[in-house]
Design an enzyme around this catalytic site. Sequence first.
Site, PDB file in Angstrom:
ATOM      1  CG  ASP A  35      -0.315   0.045   2.542  1.00 13.37           C
ATOM      2  OD1 ASP A  35       0.884  -0.310   2.635  1.00 13.37           O
ATOM      3  OD2 ASP A  35      -0.971   0.446   3.532  1.00 13.37           O
ATOM      4  CG  HIS A  84       6.640  -0.379  10.451  1.00 11.38           C
ATOM      5  ND1 HIS A  84       6.505  -0.815  11.748  1.00 11.38           N
ATOM      6  CD2 HIS A  84       6.296   0.942  10.457  1.00 11.38           C
ATOM      7  CE1 HIS A  84       6.093   0.189  12.502  1.00 11.38           C
ATOM      8  NE2 HIS A  84       5.970   1.268  11.751  1.00 11.38           N
TER       9      HIS A  84
HETATM   10  C1  BDR Z   1       2.407  -0.554   8.681  1.00 12.41           C
HETATM   11  O1  BDR Z   1       1.320   0.348   8.459  1.00 12.41           O
HETATM   12  C2  BDR Z   1       1.606   1.205   7.378  1.00 12.41           C
HETATM   13  O2  BDR Z   1       1.339   2.530   7.734  1.00 12.41           O
HETATM   14  C3  BDR Z   1       3.053   1.026   7.053  1.00 12.41           C
HETATM   15  O3  BDR Z   1       3.291   1.204   5.664  1.00 12.41           O
HETATM   16  C4  BDR Z   1       3.358  -0.361   7.521  1.00 12.41           C
HETATM   17  O4  BDR Z   1       3.070  -1.303   6.521  1.00 12.41           O
HETATM   18  C5  BDR Z   1       2.997  -0.307  10.047  1.00 12.41           C
HETATM   19  O5  BDR Z   1       2.050  -0.510  11.052  1.00 12.41           O
HETATM   20 CA    CA Z   2       2.706  -0.579   4.242  1.00 12.17          CA
END
Ligand code: BDR
Ligand code: CA
Length: 315
Positions: A9, A240
């Site tokens: 995303d 992340h």
């Molecule tokens: C996840 O949530 C999204 O905002 C980031 O891209 C990551 O995949 C972290 O909680």
């Molecule tokens: Ca993400």
Amino acid sequence: MIKLLLDVDTGIDDALALFYLAQAQKQGQLEILGSTTVGGNVEVAQTTLNTLKIWEMLELDIPVAAGANNPLLVPLSPAPFVHGDDGLGNSFLSPPKKMRAEESAAEMILRLSRQYSGELTVLTTAPLTNIAVALLQDPSLAQRIKKLVLMGGAVFTGNVSAVAEANIANDPEAARIVFRSGIEMTMIGLDVTHEVYWEERDLEPLIKIDNQRSAFLLQIIRFISAAYESLSGWRRIVLHDPLAAGVCLFPDLVKTEKRYVDVELNGDLTRGMTVVDRRGRTPLGEENMEVALEVDAERFKTQLMQSLLVWIQEG
Ligand code: BDR
Ligand code: CA
């Protein structure tokens, strides 16, 4: 060689994961067969444009298939305050030259799983809606995927709530379908991703190279760092999605435990929580995934920085 399908995303940290994986592909470490997009950080129309644009910036011709905008049962709750209105830190890049694929995300997932049955690694850095839709169409998908590495969930913490992580909380019903599907999975949750971050002083190698590419990366990193500061008090980018990408290539970056994990759908304080059963016996069900609990953060941060620097220096 690892054959990879990404579900993203894009999103600032998703974008960094794409940069990292592209470099790995150029070094012959893996083959990226396709990418699918979903609504999450921003709407799917934008995550699709962003994914196409990042591949273009990397001079890679990787197909992008658009998937679900909304979670299975509830409306989308995007996070423009974290990732920018355009999902890329308000950098407002020009539109990509290439169009998205004609097939849908679920069609691409199913097609590649048949073409590369038993060989396909799937990396998800987003809500699990597309994988769930594909599983609802064909539950035997679970047996054809070699491994799914998922950025999402947590054992001991949360980000969008005290106990829930965004990718799971954005579509808990989809996550439950995927968790119960029988796919071989590794969960890269907040317990490890929160250990892997850059603060301003870590950005020195990027700052030293003054060109358009480093300016773009610094813009998106600083945008999300400022947003994270207003939410948590720490000015930093938590890496992340790049970490989950790193684990696809180097599983020993994390130490895992095999556990039964399910998703809470109902609690008014706990909806979207990943419930990890760490009892000796697991009456809830059979252990269904490897859960990451420790990470070699320094090793991965060095790897990620090096791969960004290669791209910047070519610019
Ligand atoms: C996840 O949530 C999204 O905002 C980031 O891209 C990551 O995949 C972290 O909680
Ligand atoms: Ca993400």
